[in-house]
Design a protein around this motif. Structure first.
Motif, PDB file in Angstrom:
ATOM      1  N   UNK A 102       0.826  -1.209   0.000  1.00 40.89           N
ATOM      2  CA  UNK A 102       0.000   0.000   0.000  1.00 40.89           C
ATOM      3  C   UNK A 102       0.859   1.257   0.000  1.00 40.89           C
ATOM      4  N   UNK A 103       2.044   1.167   0.620  1.00 38.65           N
ATOM      5  CA  UNK A 103       2.938   2.330   0.640  1.00 38.65           C
ATOM      6  C   UNK A 103       3.344   2.716  -0.779  1.00 38.65           C
ATOM      7  N   UNK A 104       3.648   1.679  -1.580  1.00 41.23           N
ATOM      8  CA  UNK A 104       4.048   1.956  -2.964  1.00 41.23           C
ATOM      9  C   UNK A 104       2.877   2.504  -3.760  1.00 41.23           C
ATOM     10  N   UNK A 105       1.719   1.907  -3.527  1.00 39.43           N
ATOM     11  CA  UNK A 105       0.552   2.361  -4.281  1.00 39.43           C
ATOM     12  C   UNK A 105       0.231   3.804  -3.931  1.00 39.43           C
ATOM     13  N   UNK A 106       0.323   4.119  -2.637  1.00 35.63           N
ATOM     14  CA  UNK A 106       0.045   5.489  -2.217  1.00 35.63           C
ATOM     15  C   UNK A 106       1.035   6.445  -2.866  1.00 35.63           C
ATOM     16  N   UNK A 107       2.314   6.060  -2.894  1.00 38.33           N
ATOM     17  CA  UNK A 107       3.327   6.930  -3.486  1.00 38.33           C
ATOM     18  C   UNK A 107       3.080   7.095  -4.978  1.00 38.33           C
ATOM     19  N   UNK A 108       2.665   5.995  -5.637  1.00 37.65           N
ATOM     20  CA  UNK A 108       2.366   6.081  -7.061  1.00 37.65           C
ATOM     21  C   UNK A 108       1.227   7.044  -7.331  1.00 37.65           C
ATOM     22  N   UNK A 109       0.206   6.932  -6.498  1.00 40.61           N
ATOM     23  CA  UNK A 109      -0.972   7.783  -6.691  1.00 40.61           C
ATOM     24  C   UNK A 109      -0.628   9.240  -6.473  1.00 40.61           C
ATOM     25  N   UNK A 110       0.329   9.478  -5.580  1.00 34.56           N
ATOM     26  CA  UNK A 110       0.760  10.858  -5.362  1.00 34.56           C
ATOM     27  C   UNK A 110       1.647  11.341  -6.495  1.00 34.56           C
ATOM     28  N   UNK A 111       1.854  10.493  -7.495  1.00 31.89           N
ATOM     29  CA  UNK A 111       2.647  10.886  -8.650  1.00 31.89           C
ATOM     30  C   UNK A 111       4.141  10.821  -8.407  1.00 31.89           C
ATOM     31  N   UNK A 112       4.563  10.048  -7.426  1.00 33.16           N
ATOM     32  CA  UNK A 112       6.001   9.960  -7.147  1.00 33.16           C
ATOM     33  C   UNK A 112       6.699   9.203  -8.268  1.00 33.16           C
ATOM     34  N   UNK A 113       7.859   9.697  -8.660  1.00 27.84           N
ATOM     35  CA  UNK A 113       8.639   8.991  -9.675  1.00 27.84           C
ATOM     36  C   UNK A 113       9.282   7.764  -9.052  1.00 27.84           C
ATOM     37  N   UNK A 114       9.902   6.920  -9.899  1.00 26.15           N
ATOM     38  CA  UNK A 114      10.529   5.709  -9.384  1.00 26.15           C
ATOM     39  C   UNK A 114      11.602   6.056  -8.358  1.00 26.15           C
ATOM     40  N   UNK A 115      12.398   7.102  -8.668  1.00 22.72           N
ATOM     41  CA  UNK A 115      13.478   7.483  -7.753  1.00 22.72           C
ATOM     42  C   UNK A 115      12.936   8.007  -6.438  1.00 22.72           C
ATOM     43  N   UNK A 116      11.826   8.777  -6.532  1.00 21.88           N
ATOM     44  CA  UNK A 116      11.241   9.296  -5.288  1.00 21.88           C
ATOM     45  C   UNK A 116      10.742   8.158  -4.422  1.00 21.88           C
ATOM     46  N   UNK A 117      10.102   7.159  -5.055  1.00 25.61           N
ATOM     47  CA  UNK A 117       9.641   6.009  -4.277  1.00 25.61           C
ATOM     48  C   UNK A 117      10.828   5.282  -3.662  1.00 25.61           C
TER      49      UNK A 117
END
Lengths: 296, 313
Positions: free
Chosen positions: B209-224
Motif C-alpha cells: 500500500x505504501x508503494x501504491x500510495x506513493x504512485x498515486x501521489x505521482x512519485x517517480x521511481x526514484x522518489x519512491x
C-alpha cells in the motif's frame, strides 16, 4: 471531498493494475531489463570463461586464445590437475571438516541456547555479548597462540584442530541466533512435558530439537558452507598435502610456475563446481536462511 | 527432575516467585559446560595470550622478551602499517559501501520494476545471477580472477582487445598503480549478490500500500526509492553494512591468493601484514600487536554500528 478522492484513488489503482500505468512503461522498460541482463552477463562471465577454457587443449588455447569456443570436451587438463594435487583427498578433507563442524557446532549451539533461551540462566545477556564479541574477533588475533598451543598438545597439522576451532567459532554465532529463536519457544509445551515427568535432557532431545529442526537444518547448512569456504586458519593449520582442504590447496597453488593457462582454469573450475553444487542442492533452505541471518 | 515438575505449575499459573524461578534456572548451567571449556581453550586463552605476546619481542621459539609498549610505538611510525589500514578503507568502499548502494538500486529495480513488469521468475533469475559469485569460497574467487587477470594469458585483456579497446589492457595485479583498484573491482563482483538477496528479502515485508500510495501521489521511481524503499529496509541496510565492513577489515584470502600484498606494498592489509610477521618474518610480538589493533578496531566498529542502529530504531 474525502470520499471523492478515495474513489478516484480506487479507480486509479485499478487503472494501474489493468494497464500497467506506472511511469516509464513504454520502451524504457526494455532498456532497464537490458541493463540488468548485461550486468548479469558480466557477473557470470568469469564462470563461463573458466569453464570454456578448462575443457580446451593447451594447443587450442595457445592458437585461439581464451575467448574461442572449445572444439570438443577435453578433460585431460582437469584429470591431470586432479591427479597431481590428489584432489579427491582434498574434497574428502573438506567434506569431513565441514560436515563435522556443521554437526558439532549445531549441537553446541543447541545446548547453549537451551540454557540461555529456555533455561534463562542468570547473566545470559553477558554470555551472549561474549559469544557475539568472539564471533566478531578477527581470527588473526587468535591465530598465533592457537598455532603455538596446538603444537604443544600435538594437534598441529591435524584436521581435528581445525574442526575444534571452527566448532567454537560457528557455535558462537549459532548460540547467538538460536537463543533468540528458543527464547520464543512456547512455554506451555515444555511445562506440559515436565508435568508428564520428562527430564530436561529428554525435553531437549524429544521436544525442543524436533520442533526447531527447520532452523537447525538451516544453521547446519550454513556452518557447512562457511567452514568449507574458510581459508585463513586452514592455511595455517593444514600444511601437509594430506590434510589440506579444497580452498587451501587451490589458493596455495595459485601462481605456481608449473600451472599453464588451461590447467589454471581447470583448477578454478574444480573450486567452483562443489560450491555451485552445494548452492543448487541447498538453494531453497539457503534463501530462507539468508533471511534468517538478516533478521538476527 | 520429575519432582520439580509440579512446582512449575503454580509458578506459571500465578505470578512466578523469584525463589522458584531461580531454582528452575540453576540446573540449566550444566548445558553451558561443554561450550565454556571449548570457548576458554579456543578463544579466551588464545586472545589473552595474543595481547600478552604483543608486549614482547618473540621469534616464536625460546622465551619472549618483555618490551612493554615498544611494538605499539613502532606501529605508529611504520609506513606499512598505515598503508595497510588505508587499503582497508579502500576495501570497505569496495566490499561494503559500493555493494550496498548498488545492491539497493538493483534490489529495488528487481522487486519493484522487473518483478512487476516481467514477472517474478525474471527477477529471481537475475537475482540468482548476481548472487552466484557469493557461493564461491573467497580463495576460489581469487583463483578465478588470478586467471582472468593473468598478464600473459588473462581473459580480460583478450576481451578488451576483441572489442577494440586493446590499449586499455593492463597488468592488472602486477602494476602497483592499479593493483588495489583491481582487487577492489574483484571484491565488488564478489560481494554484490549478498546485499541484493538480503534487500529483496527485506522488501517483501514492505506494505504494498505504501508503494501504491506513493504512485498515486505521482512519485517517480526514484522518489519512491528514496522515500519508501530505503527507509523501509533500514534494518537490512545496517546489517549488510556492518557484516560487510567487518569482512572488509578482516580480508585475507583474496589478498593472499591474488597479490600477497604486492606488488611492493601496494595491496597489503592488516591481516596479511600480521600473517607475514607471524610466519614469514618471525616477528611474533609485532604481528600480535597488529592483530590486537585490528581486533580493537573491529570491536569498536561493531559497537558504533549497534549504537547507531539502536538510536534509529
Amino acid at each position: 471531498m474525502t470520499s471523492l478522492s478515495v474513489r478516484q484513488a480506487g479507480s486509479a489503482r485499478q487503472a494501474a493494475h489493468a494497464g500497467g500505468r506506472i511511469p516509464g512503461a513504454g520502451p524504457g522498460r526494455w532498456a532497464v531489463l537490458a541493463a540488468l541482463v548485461v550486468l548479469a552477463v558480466v557477473m557470470l562471465f568469469p564462470f563461463v570463461i573458466v569453464t570454456l577454457n578448462a575443457v580446451k587443449t593447451p594447443a587450442e588455447y595457445s592458437s585461439n586464445g581464451p575467448l574461442s569456443l572449445p572444439h570438443g570436451i577435453y578433460l585431460d587438463g582437469i584429470i591431470e590437475f586432479w591427479n597431481r594435487v590428489d584432489f579427491g583427498r582434498k574434497l574428502l578433507n573438506s567434506l569431513l571438516i565441514s560436515g563435522a563442524v556443521a554437526v558439532l557446532a549445531v549441537a553446541l549451539s543447541v545446548l547453549n541456547a537451551y540454557a540461555i533461551g529456555i533455561g534463562r540462566v542468570r547473566g545470559r545477556l553477558w554470555i551472549l555479548v561474549l559469544f557475539l564479541v568472539a564471533n566478531t574477533l578477527p581470527q588473526e588475533a587468535l591465530a598465533y597462540p592457537l598455532y603455538y598451543l596446538s603444537k604443544e598438545v600435538g594437534l598441529y597439522d591435524s584436521r581435528l584442530a581445525v574442526i575444534l576451532i571452527f566448532t567454537v567459532v560457528q557455535g558462537a554465532f549459532g548460540t547467538y541466533l538460536l537463543s533468540a529463536v528458543l527464547g520464543d519457544f512456547p512455554k506451555e509445551i515444555i511445562e506440559a512435558a515436565a508435568m508428564d515427568g520428562a527430564s530436561r535432557w529428554r525435553v531437549l532431545w524429544r521436544i525442543v530439537v524436533p520442533i526447531s529442526s527447520p532452523t537447525l537444518s538451516v544453521l547446519m547448512i550454513f556452518f557447512f558452507i562457511w567452514t568449507w569456504n574458510e581459508f585463513f586458519l586452514p592455511l595455517i593449520f593444514l600444511i601437509s598435502n594430506d590434510n589440506q582442504t579444497v580452498p587451501v590447496a587451490l589458493g596455495v597453488l595459485q601462481g605456481d610456475k608449473m600451472m599453464d593457462a588451461t590447467m589454471s582454469s581447470a583448477s578454478a573450475l574444480l573450486g567452483i563446481v562443489p560450491a555451485v553444487a552445494f548452492f543448487l542442492i541447498f538453494q531453497r533452505t539457503l534463501t530462507r536462511g539468508v533471511t534468517v541471518g538478516a533478521i538476527k | 527432575m520429575a519432582v520439580q515438575a509440579p512446582a512449575t505449575r503454580p509458578a506459571t499459573a500465578g505470578t512466578p516467585e523469584p525463589v522458584q524461578r531461580f531454582r528452575m534456572g540453576a540446573g540449566y548451567w550444566v548445558y553451558l559446560i561443554p561450550s565454556a571449556v571449548l570457548f576458554l581453550a579456543v578463544v579466551i586463552v588464545p586472545f589473552l595470550m595474543n595481547i600478552g605476546i604483543s608486549f614482547t619481542r618473540w621469534s616464536g621459539v625460546g622465551t619472549p622478551k618483555w618490551t612493554g609498549l615498544d611494538n605499539y610505538k613502532r606501529l605508529l611510525g611504520d609506513q606499512t602499517f598505515w598503508a595497510s589500514f588505508q587499503h582497508n578503507v579502500a576495501l570497505i568502499v569496495a566490499m561494503a559501501i559500493l555493494p550496498t548502494m548498488l545492491g539497493l538500486v538493483l534490489a529495488a529495480a528487481l522487486f519493484d520494476y522487473i518483478g512487476k513488469k516481467f514477472g517474478a521468475r525474471t527477477a529471481s533469475a537475475l537475482r540468482a545471477a548476481y548472487y552466484l559469485p557469493q557461493v564461491l569460497p573467497v580463495a576460489v574467487a581469487g583463483v578465478v580472477w588470478g586467471w582472468m587477470l593473468h598478464p600473459s594469458y588473462g581473459a580480460l585483456n583478450e576481451v578488451l582487445k576483441a572489442v577494440g579497446l586493446g590499449s586499455l589492457a593492463q597488468n592488472w595485479l602486477g602494476d602497483p598503480d592499479i593493483a588495489l583498484a583491481s582487487v577492489m573491482g574483484i571484491m565488488v563482483w564478489f560481494q554484490l549478490g549478498y546485499p541484493v538477496v538480503i534487500f529483496m528479502a527485506g522488501l517483501q515485508r514492505v506494505d504494498p500500500a505504501l508503494y501504491e500510495a506513493a504512485e498515486l501521489d505521482g512519485a517517480s521511481w526514484w522518489q519512491r526509492f528514496w522515500h519508501v524503499t530505503v527507509p523501509q529496509i533500514r534494518p537490512e541496510i545496517f546489517v549488510v553494512l556492518l557484516t560487510c565492513t567487518i569482512a572488509a577489515l578482516k580480508v585475507f584470502g583474496p589478498i593472499f591468493v591474488l597479490t600477497r600484498g604486492g606488488p611492493g606494498k601496494a595491496t597489503i592489509v592488516p591481516s596479511y601484514f600480521s600473517y607475514q610477521n607471524f610466519f614469514e618474518k618471525s616477528n611474533v610480538g609485532y604481528g600480535s600487536a597488529i592483530a590486537t589493533v585490528l581486533a580493537i578496531i573491529i570491536v569498536i566498529v561493531t559497537f558504533l554500528f549497534l549504537r547507531v542502529q539502536e538510536r534509529k530504531s
